[in-house]
Design a protein around this motif. Structure first.
Motif, PDB file in Angstrom:
ATOM      1  N   ILE A  53       1.189  -1.591  -0.216  1.00  0.00           N
ATOM      2  CA  ILE A  53      -0.293  -0.053   0.026  1.00  0.00           C
ATOM      3  C   ILE A  53       1.271   1.522   0.261  1.00  0.00           C
ATOM      4  CG2 ILE A  53      -2.412   1.476   0.907  1.00  0.00           C
ATOM      5  CD1 ILE A  53      -2.718  -1.545   2.221  1.00  0.00           C
ATOM      6  N   LYS A  54       0.479   2.078  -1.231  1.00  0.00           N
ATOM      7  CA  LYS A  54       1.526   3.522  -1.108  1.00  0.00           C
ATOM      8  C   LYS A  54       0.675   4.121  -0.643  1.00  0.00           C
ATOM      9  CE  LYS A  54       4.286   6.196  -4.378  1.00  0.00           C
ATOM     10  NZ  LYS A  54       4.255   7.221  -2.940  1.00  0.00           N
ATOM     11  N   THR A  55       1.083   5.206   0.425  1.00  0.00           N
ATOM     12  CA  THR A  55       0.421   6.239   0.684  1.00  0.00           C
ATOM     13  C   THR A  55       1.121   7.745  -0.595  1.00  0.00           C
ATOM     14  OG1 THR A  55       0.055   5.315   3.140  1.00  0.00           O
ATOM     15  CG2 THR A  55      -0.577   7.901   3.087  1.00  0.00           C
ATOM     16  N   SER A  61       0.579  13.180   6.671  1.00  0.00           N
ATOM     17  CA  SER A  61       1.388  13.431   7.538  1.00  0.00           C
ATOM     18  C   SER A  61       1.393  11.859   7.924  1.00  0.00           C
ATOM     19  CB  SER A  61       2.152  13.914   8.224  1.00  0.00           C
ATOM     20  OG  SER A  61       1.625  14.565   9.857  1.00  0.00           O
ATOM     21  N   TYR A  62       0.709  11.272   8.405  1.00  0.00           N
ATOM     22  CA  TYR A  62       0.826  10.493   9.399  1.00  0.00           C
ATOM     23  C   TYR A  62      -0.441   9.878   9.816  1.00  0.00           C
ATOM     24  CZ  TYR A  62       0.993  12.053  14.097  1.00  0.00           C
ATOM     25  OH  TYR A  62       0.390  12.836  14.655  1.00  0.00           O
ATOM     26  N   THR A  63      -1.032   8.346  10.167  1.00  0.00           N
ATOM     27  CA  THR A  63      -2.688   8.818  10.625  1.00  0.00           C
ATOM     28  C   THR A  63      -2.733   7.646  11.871  1.00  0.00           C
ATOM     29  OG1 THR A  63      -4.915   8.051  10.281  1.00  0.00           O
ATOM     30  CG2 THR A  63      -3.377   6.530   8.459  1.00  0.00           C
ATOM     31  N   ARG A  94       2.932  10.234   4.792  1.00  0.00           N
ATOM     32  CA  ARG A  94       2.727   9.985   3.554  1.00  0.00           C
ATOM     33  C   ARG A  94       4.263   9.761   3.038  1.00  0.00           C
ATOM     34  NH1 ARG A  94       3.351  16.389   4.295  1.00  0.00           N
ATOM     35  NH2 ARG A  94       1.018  15.819   5.483  1.00  0.00           N
ATOM     36  N   CYS A  95       3.791   9.213   1.742  1.00  0.00           N
ATOM     37  CA  CYS A  95       5.354   9.333   0.601  1.00  0.00           C
ATOM     38  C   CYS A  95       5.554   7.759   0.879  1.00  0.00           C
ATOM     39  CB  CYS A  95       6.073  10.434   0.418  1.00  0.00           C
ATOM     40  SG  CYS A  95       5.126  11.933  -0.245  1.00  0.00           S
ATOM     41  N   GLY A 122      -7.853  11.212   8.918  1.00  0.00           N
ATOM     42  CA  GLY A 122      -7.593  10.845   7.800  1.00  0.00           C
ATOM     43  C   GLY A 122      -6.183  10.459   6.777  1.00  0.00           C
ATOM     44  N   TRP A 123      -7.011   9.647   5.369  1.00  0.00           N
ATOM     45  CA  TRP A 123      -5.326   8.614   4.908  1.00  0.00           C
ATOM     46  C   TRP A 123      -6.175   9.164   3.189  1.00  0.00           C
ATOM     47  CZ3 TRP A 123      -5.145   3.019   3.703  1.00  0.00           C
ATOM     48  CH2 TRP A 123      -5.096   2.710   3.005  1.00  0.00           C
TER      49      TRP A 123
END
Length: 178
Positions: A53-55, A61-63, A94-95, A122-123
């Motif tokens: 899974i690519k964010t 920035s994170y979840t 993130r990324c 959020g994500w």
């Protein structure tokens, strides 16, 4: 202009028929499924799948949200992975790309995937790629925020069955209905 479009279509068809099956939002974007149900009969660990899974780089920035995953084939075989999140290990930053080894019942070609998010951060996943020993790698492109408290994803089982010469019209996909 028409020749260029035909050439582009032929190249796209060639890419889709290669080793990896790509599911793009241009074909059909992710959707909320109010009718998706987890199978009541889950077989423990018959097969192992690699899920990447690519964010998105435009995600938070994170979840700290709770993230669950379900995927399967057009024949009712379903793999469910509750709580794949882990904020302590910086999962879904993130990324970043996170890789999971998930055990579940063996499936034929994976044709649906749903994510479930519960929380307030959020994500935004960019893509989910699923591969296994008995199934070709398949990539589903999200690139949108996952809504809170609903199963959100793709169901291309009808599309996959229609493009598979050995599929039978009596096959059931009730467990994967969108």
């Amino acid at each position: 202009m028409v020749k260029a479009l035909v050439l582009l279509f032929c190249l796209a068809a060639l890419c889709v028929s290669s080793q990896s099956r790509l599911i793009s939002p241009a074909v059909s974007g992710p959707h909320v499924s109010r009718s998706f149900k987890l199978n009541s009969t889950q077989n423990a660990g018959s097969c192992t799948y690699t899920v990447r899974i690519k964010t998105s780089c435009s995600s938070t920035s994170y979840t700290r949200d709770q993230i669950s995953l379900a995927f399967g084939d057009a024949y009712g075989n379903q793999v469910y992975a509750p709580r794949i999140d882990d904020p302590r290990t910086k999962t879904f930053e993130r990324c970043s790309t996170d890789t999971f080894q998930i055990s579940g019942p063996c499936t034929y070609q994976v044709c649906y995937v749903y994510l479930y998010r519960s929380g307030y951060d959020g994500w935004k996943p960019e893509m989910v790629t699923i591969s296994g020993y008995y199934t070709k790698s398949v990539t589903f492109y999200y690139n949108t925020f996952v809504p809170n408290g609903v199963w959100f994803g793709f169901n291309h089982c009808g599309t996959y069955l229609a493009s598979t010469p050995s599929s039978s019209s009596s096959s059931s996909s009730s467990a994967a209905a969108a």
